[in-house]
Design a protein around this motif. Structure first.
Motif: not given
Length: 311
Positions: A121-125, A170-183
């Motif tokens: 939920x944190x990553x998707x947000x 872009x880093x929050x969107x494509x890297x940090x957000x994706x890692x916390x969302x998809x892992x």
């Protein structure tokens, strides 16, 4: 004397207390027992259908809805319709994942499940905020097939520190957000998959509705892997699933209908990703944006380069 000692310590010497304690530990740690293998869950048609539908509508459909709905209804300084889709996704998807875990015939570790859902939920947000701004920039001429600093509307910003801010976004969107969302997302799916094995031959086939859902499910995961740039995570999960299938086969345990559905969807996804990469292998512009050994272009980068540029 021995009988008196057993009455004082009911868990000793294999008494009922020891059996109860062993049963608790077995359920607690989720080890696959013969009883769990025999207890096979039916195909979860309702959950898999809702899961596939909301993935297509709320995830794949949100950038399309943002472009389709009139800009006057959702001004650039307000959330777009796609943002509201994303908010709904952030609520519905964790709920469906929890329901999926609840229906697993195997007892799965609750702590890992709950922590994974929280991180998901944190990553998707985080992704919701970054993706909202990035897609709104499309109306100002932002081109997804170019890097942040190479975009015409970004590279001439003054002061230049503003460019750093957009790169942070872009880093929050494509890297940090994706890692916390998809892992955690793939971790939960793999944990559920680990309980989808049975010794019953009658449960080793997918029903007709499951076969119909494989194509849209696999196609969505293709979009998820390519747009989310998570091919390494996906291929690691796929081979972990394959290794688990081969390991359980030695124990004469086979995938049930739910496991077959998930594994078939991922197999189709891998095939589609391979075809996608082969089709765009010699594209010079996309090659420049995605250098390195792993070359998996994003569909939206392809759209802005080859589709929207023609209009």
């Amino acid at each position: 004397m021995e009988a008196a000692r057993r009455r004082q310590h009911p868990g000793a010497a294999g008494g009922p207390g020891a059996q109860l304690g062993a049963s608790f530990l077995q359920a607690r740690h989720g080890s696959v027992s013969a009883d769990e293998a025999a207890r096979t869950a039916p195909f979860h048609l309702d959950l898999w259908f809702y899961f596939t539908l909301q993935n297509w509508v709320l995830d794949f459909g949100r950038p399309i809805a943002m472009l389709v709905f009139p800009l006057e209804w959702f001004p650039l300084n307000k959330p777009s319709v796609g943002d509201y889709f994303h908010m709904a996704y952030n609520v519905i998807t964790p709920f469906l994942l929890l329901k999926l875990i609840e229906r697993s015939p195997r007892t799965l570790p609750r702590s890992i499940t709950y922590v994974s859902i929280i991180i998901f939920i944190m990553g998707a947000s985080i992704h919701l905020v970054g993706d909202s701004v990035n897609h709104r920039l499309l109306f100002s001429g932002y081109q997804h097939h170019l890097s942040v600093r190479e975009n015409p509307i970004i590279k001439n910003l003054k002061p230049e520190t503003l460019i750093d801010s957009f790169e942070l976004l872009y880093y929050y969107d494509e890297y940090l957000g994706h890692c916390m969302w998809y892992i955690p997302f793939f971790l939960i799916l793999f944990m559920y998959f680990s309980g989808c094995f049975t010794a019953c031959k009658a449960e080793r086939w997918m029903p007709g509705p499951a076969l119909l859902l494989v194509a849209p499910s696999g196609l969505y995961y293709w979009y998820l892997v390519t747009e989310g740039q998570i091919f390494i995570l996906f291929i690691f999960t796929f081979f972990a699933m394959l290794a688990l299938v081969l390991h359980q086969k030695r124990k004469r345990l086979f995938l049930d209908s739910n496991g077959l559905f998930l594994f078939s969807s991922f197999t189709l996804t891998l095939l589609l990703v391979a075809l996608w990469v082969a089709w765009l292998w010699n594209d010079p512009v996309l090659r420049k944006k995605y250098p390195g050994v792993i070359y998996v272009p994003e569909p939206w980068a392809f759209y802005t380069l080859h589709v929207s540029s023609r209009h």
